[in-house]
Design a protein around this motif. Structure first.
Motif, PDB file in Angstrom:
ATOM      1  N   ASN A 243       0.828  -1.216   0.000  1.00  0.00           N
ATOM      2  CA  ASN A 243       0.000   0.000   0.000  1.00  0.00           C
ATOM      3  C   ASN A 243       0.856   1.257   0.000  1.00  0.00           C
ATOM      4  OD1 ASN A 243      -2.524  -1.203  -0.086  1.00  0.00           O
ATOM      5  ND2 ASN A 243      -2.718  -1.331   2.145  1.00  0.00           N
ATOM      6  N   THR A 244       1.932   1.229   0.777  1.00  0.00           N
ATOM      7  CA  THR A 244       2.799   2.408   0.880  1.00  0.00           C
ATOM      8  C   THR A 244       3.570   2.642  -0.408  1.00  0.00           C
ATOM      9  OG1 THR A 244       3.046   1.951   3.252  1.00  0.00           O
ATOM     10  CG2 THR A 244       4.589   3.517   2.272  1.00  0.00           C
ATOM     11  N   THR A 245       4.138   1.581  -0.970  1.00  0.00           N
ATOM     12  CA  THR A 245       4.927   1.747  -2.194  1.00  0.00           C
ATOM     13  C   THR A 245       4.045   2.076  -3.395  1.00  0.00           C
ATOM     14  OG1 THR A 245       4.875  -0.675  -2.494  1.00  0.00           O
ATOM     15  CG2 THR A 245       6.815   0.282  -1.437  1.00  0.00           C
ATOM     16  N   ASP A 246       2.779   1.729  -3.322  1.00  0.00           N
ATOM     17  CA  ASP A 246       1.848   2.093  -4.401  1.00  0.00           C
ATOM     18  C   ASP A 246       1.611   3.598  -4.460  1.00  0.00           C
ATOM     19  OD1 ASP A 246       1.456  -0.354  -5.494  1.00  0.00           O
ATOM     20  OD2 ASP A 246      -0.494  -0.741  -4.588  1.00  0.00           O
ATOM     21  N   HIS A 247       1.897   4.291  -3.364  1.00  0.00           N
ATOM     22  CA  HIS A 247       1.598   5.732  -3.295  1.00  0.00           C
ATOM     23  C   HIS A 247       2.823   6.553  -2.886  1.00  0.00           C
ATOM     24  CE1 HIS A 247      -2.334   3.705  -2.820  1.00  0.00           C
ATOM     25  NE2 HIS A 247      -2.795   4.731  -3.496  1.00  0.00           N
ATOM     26  N   LEU A 248       3.981   6.105  -3.327  1.00  0.00           N
ATOM     27  CA  LEU A 248       5.201   6.840  -3.004  1.00  0.00           C
ATOM     28  C   LEU A 248       5.216   8.201  -3.695  1.00  0.00           C
ATOM     29  CD1 LEU A 248       8.180   4.320  -3.031  1.00  0.00           C
ATOM     30  CD2 LEU A 248       7.191   5.501  -1.086  1.00  0.00           C
ATOM     31  N   HIS A 249       5.834   9.178  -3.042  1.00  0.00           N
ATOM     32  CA  HIS A 249       5.972  10.519  -3.605  1.00  0.00           C
ATOM     33  C   HIS A 249       7.175  10.530  -4.547  1.00  0.00           C
ATOM     34  CE1 HIS A 249       6.129  14.878  -3.875  1.00  0.00           C
ATOM     35  NE2 HIS A 249       7.409  14.824  -3.552  1.00  0.00           N
ATOM     36  N   PHE A 250       6.955  11.051  -5.753  1.00  0.00           N
ATOM     37  CA  PHE A 250       8.044  11.138  -6.727  1.00  0.00           C
ATOM     38  C   PHE A 250       8.689  12.522  -6.661  1.00  0.00           C
ATOM     39  CE2 PHE A 250       5.026   8.095  -8.801  1.00  0.00           C
ATOM     40  CZ  PHE A 250       5.809   6.964  -8.611  1.00  0.00           C
ATOM     41  N   SER A 251      10.010  12.554  -6.753  1.00  0.00           N
ATOM     42  CA  SER A 251      10.753  13.811  -6.662  1.00  0.00           C
ATOM     43  C   SER A 251      10.493  14.694  -7.882  1.00  0.00           C
ATOM     44  CB  SER A 251      12.256  13.513  -6.566  1.00  0.00           C
ATOM     45  OG  SER A 251      12.717  12.942  -7.794  1.00  0.00           O
ATOM     46  N   LYS A 252      10.872  15.956  -7.779  1.00  0.00           N
ATOM     47  CA  LYS A 252      10.725  16.879  -8.904  1.00  0.00           C
ATOM     48  C   LYS A 252      11.554  16.410 -10.097  1.00  0.00           C
ATOM     49  CE  LYS A 252       9.709  21.045  -6.213  1.00  0.00           C
ATOM     50  NZ  LYS A 252      10.153  22.424  -5.870  1.00  0.00           N
ATOM     51  N   GLU A 253      12.764  15.914  -9.823  1.00  0.00           N
ATOM     52  CA  GLU A 253      13.615  15.414 -10.894  1.00  0.00           C
ATOM     53  C   GLU A 253      12.942  14.251 -11.627  1.00  0.00           C
ATOM     54  OE1 GLU A 253      16.495  16.352 -12.181  1.00  0.00           O
ATOM     55  OE2 GLU A 253      16.682  18.098 -10.878  1.00  0.00           O
ATOM     56  N   CYS A 254      12.336  13.380 -10.850  1.00  0.00           N
ATOM     57  CA  CYS A 254      11.632  12.235 -11.438  1.00  0.00           C
ATOM     58  C   CYS A 254      10.441  12.715 -12.266  1.00  0.00           C
ATOM     59  CB  CYS A 254      11.176  11.282 -10.346  1.00  0.00           C
ATOM     60  SG  CYS A 254      10.007  10.018 -10.908  1.00  0.00           S
ATOM     61  N   SER A 255       9.666  13.654 -11.729  1.00  0.00           N
ATOM     62  CA  SER A 255       8.482  14.159 -12.431  1.00  0.00           C
ATOM     63  C   SER A 255       8.859  14.776 -13.773  1.00  0.00           C
ATOM     64  CB  SER A 255       7.750  15.191 -11.564  1.00  0.00           C
ATOM     65  OG  SER A 255       7.294  14.597 -10.370  1.00  0.00           O
ATOM     66  N   LYS A 256       9.943  15.525 -13.790  1.00  0.00           N
ATOM     67  CA  LYS A 256      10.398  16.146 -15.045  1.00  0.00           C
ATOM     68  C   LYS A 256      10.841  15.077 -16.045  1.00  0.00           C
ATOM     69  CE  LYS A 256      11.964  20.503 -12.958  1.00  0.00           C
ATOM     70  NZ  LYS A 256      13.141  21.357 -12.653  1.00  0.00           N
ATOM     71  N   ALA A 257      11.544  14.073 -15.547  1.00  0.00           N
ATOM     72  CA  ALA A 257      12.014  13.002 -16.426  1.00  0.00           C
ATOM     73  C   ALA A 257      10.843  12.207 -17.005  1.00  0.00           C
ATOM     74  CB  ALA A 257      12.952  12.068 -15.659  1.00  0.00           C
ATOM     75  N   LEU A 258       9.828  11.965 -16.186  1.00  0.00           N
ATOM     76  CA  LEU A 258       8.644  11.257 -16.670  1.00  0.00           C
ATOM     77  C   LEU A 258       7.906  12.083 -17.723  1.00  0.00           C
ATOM     78  CD1 LEU A 258       7.225   9.819 -13.312  1.00  0.00           C
ATOM     79  CD2 LEU A 258       8.254   8.500 -15.182  1.00  0.00           C
ATOM     80  N   LEU A 259       7.802  13.388 -17.482  1.00  0.00           N
ATOM     81  CA  LEU A 259       7.176  14.292 -18.459  1.00  0.00           C
ATOM     82  C   LEU A 259       7.932  14.233 -19.788  1.00  0.00           C
ATOM     83  CD1 LEU A 259       5.455  16.661 -19.499  1.00  0.00           C
ATOM     84  CD2 LEU A 259       6.974  18.203 -18.221  1.00  0.00           C
TER      85      LEU A 259
END
Length: 543
Positions: A243-259
């Motif tokens: 449950n916890t790993t399903d809702h982990l917070h992603f860093s700004k660096e990660c968010s930009k890379a995913l975008l």
């Protein structure tokens, strides 16, 4: 025309499906895109609803921060921000989908084990009640409350309550002694005062009417209850980890890379090409670097569950212990009865002589109608035992030992990346293959990741690791192996794990020998398949 409405509906349906496919898989890439219509449609579908200010045709995008390109773009700064949120949500949804089978496996089995234990406790309580109804029926009604309290405490302990198993075993035998004394040692007479019965109860531990049987019960309960309790706690922690790993917070660096990986190609009108596999691995391994640190602990967690499950047999098998508890109670009562004269003298010294008042105790009236459906006595099917259920569960769970270590690879290969040999997106353009170095899994491997910068530690992941370490210690330290178990269980109880010597073994349910004065009409064994042992039950049901 009569066919028009039907054709319109079909056309709309086909059009909607095409739009959905475009959103999921993209459309044909275009060189020098002249219109942003397709990008507009996909963007509106992804963010659900119309959005104002979307460009009709490509233009310069000087305000973009991530999807920067020398070519004209179909994206605005606001679109970029919305896409970044969508990219995070996409990864989270894929994560949840990938863990759903594992989560269902653990949660369903945790529920099944708890329900099975509840049924087992009730069945063992019924066996004990039937023992008194068939063999000691004049004390059955008085014993009912103590029997119910004992098995309630068993359930409370199993499901995590702060209950001491040694105390509730002692409490049961303390309350049993006055009944045995009044009905078998001093039959048909009793004392009018509660004080005298309380004195007999308090004298039980001093006069030892039941021999070593209470200590044997403590040993059996301790060796079987604690592993099952720990096993259930470990399953619930496994659910919490997922449950916890399903809702982990992603860093700004990660968010930009995913975008950049998922939606920046849309800004250039490229909606068909998926990310290159190596590119996807760098991005997702960077985003899940902290999660990958769980892998060795998760692997050990599953291995420890397996070892504990394998060790839970014989006197460590809760099913065996509970369903044979009534046999030890029977032996305890018989032992006190056979030693009646000596016990009578000892009690008279401690409590004095009772006021002799003839009494007529009510007979047992065990009400079958109050029993839950499916709780009647039935043979133990070998395929339905707790041990076999645990074995099936562990065999399935073993397939997920490297779940967190392989997660990024599974997501890219199965969900996110382009198939091998197809043109793919490398973060800047559609190419034949990704040429950057591909890093490994875990935080240390992220040094030099060309797509994501991984900094520091994640406190949530560290907390999960600490919990896993703790439950692993419980699983390994409390594993019922004789060399470890006896050291752990010795405490205030001291004799809790006393081994019984001689011909008698805990697993045999042996104790006192029979007596001609009291008929032993109930003898329920593990299998419950013998016609002779079931005959008293059949007689009872006919009453």
């Amino acid at each position: 025309m009569t066919g028009t409405p039907m054709m319109d509906a079909q056309t709309w349906s086909v059009g909607f499906r095409c739009l959905l496919l475009l959103a999921l898989f993209g459309s044909t890439p275009s060189e020098g895109v002249e219109t942003c219509e397709e990008v507009r449609k996909l963007f509106q579908w992804r963010v659900v609803g119309a959005v104002k200010g979307l460009p009709d045709s490509p233009r310069a995008g000087p305000d973009l921060q991530v999807c920067i390109s020398k070519k004209p773009t179909c994206c605005t700064r606001k679109m970029e921000e919305r896409y970044q949120i969508a990219a995070r949500q996409d990864l989270q949804q894929v994560l949840q989908a990938s863990s759903s089978t594992l989560k269902l496996l653990i949660s369903r089995n945790a529920a099944v084990f708890q329900e099975t234990l509840e049924t087992l406790i009730k069945q063992a309580e019924n066996y004990t009640s039937i023992l008194f109804c068939n063999t000691y029926r004049y004390m059955a009604l008085e014993a009912a409350a103590s029997i119910q309290e004992f098995f309630t405490d068993v359930g409370l302990y199993l499901f995590g309550a702060d209950v001491n198993s040694e105390e509730f075993v002692n409490r049961f035998f303390d309350s049993l002694f006055p009944l045995v004394y009044n009905h078998l040692i001093n039959p048909d007479v009793t004392d009018s005062s509660l004080e005298y019965s309380e004195c007999i109860r308090m004298a039980r531990r001093e006069v030892s009417p039941f021999g070593n049987i209470p200590k044997r019960v403590m040993g059996q309960m301790g060796r079987s209850l604690l592993p099952s309790r720990t096993f259930l706690q470990a399953l619930n922690l496994g659910i919490e980890v997922i449950n916890t790993t399903d809702h982990l917070h992603f860093s700004k660096e990660c968010s930009k890379a995913l975008l950049r990986m998922q939606y920046c190609p849309h800004c250039q009108g490229i909606t068909v090409s998926k990310p290159c596999t190596g590119y996807c691995l760098n991005v997702v391994r960077g985003c899940l670097a902290h999660m990958a640190e769980l892998n060795p602990h998760w692997h050990t967690y599953i291995r420890s569950l397996e070892e504990l499950s394998d060790a839970m047999h014989g006197t460590y098998d809760l099913e065996h212990v509970l369903l044979n508890f009534h046999l030890l109670v029977d032996d305890a009562v018989m032992q006190a009865h056979l030693n009646g004269q000596n016990l009578l003298e000892q009690v008279n010294k401690i409590c004095g002589r009772p006021v002799r008042i003839p009494t007529q105790s009510p007979r047992c009236s065990f009400d079958l109608s109050k029993e839950k459906p499916g709780m009647k006595f039935s043979g133990r099917n070998g395929e339905e035992t707790l041990a076999n259920r645990r074995k099936e569960f562990i065999n399935s769970l073993r397939l997920y030992r490297s779940f967190y270590g392989d997660l990024a690879d599974q997501l890219c290969v199965n969900e996110l990346a382009a198939a091998e040999g197809l043109p793919c997106w490398n973060g800047e353009d559609v190419v034949k293959s990704y040429t950057q170095r591909v890093v490994g899994n875990g935080i240390k491997a992220q040094y030099g990741n060309p797509e994501v910068k991984v900094k520091g530690t994640d406190p949530v992941t560290n907390q999960i690791i600490d919990k896993l370490k703790h439950v692993i210690q419980l699983l390994q330290g409390k594993s019922p192996k004789p060399d470890k178990w006896e050291l752990l269980q010795l405490g205030s109880g001291g004799g809790m794990v006393e081994q019984v010597s001689g011909d008698c073994d805990d697993e045999d349910g042996c104790g006192g020998s029979g007596s001609g004065e009291v008929k032993r009409t109930l003898k329920i064994t593990d299998s419950l398949k013998s016609t002779e042992t079931r005959r008293p039950l059949e007689k009872y049901w006919a009453l």
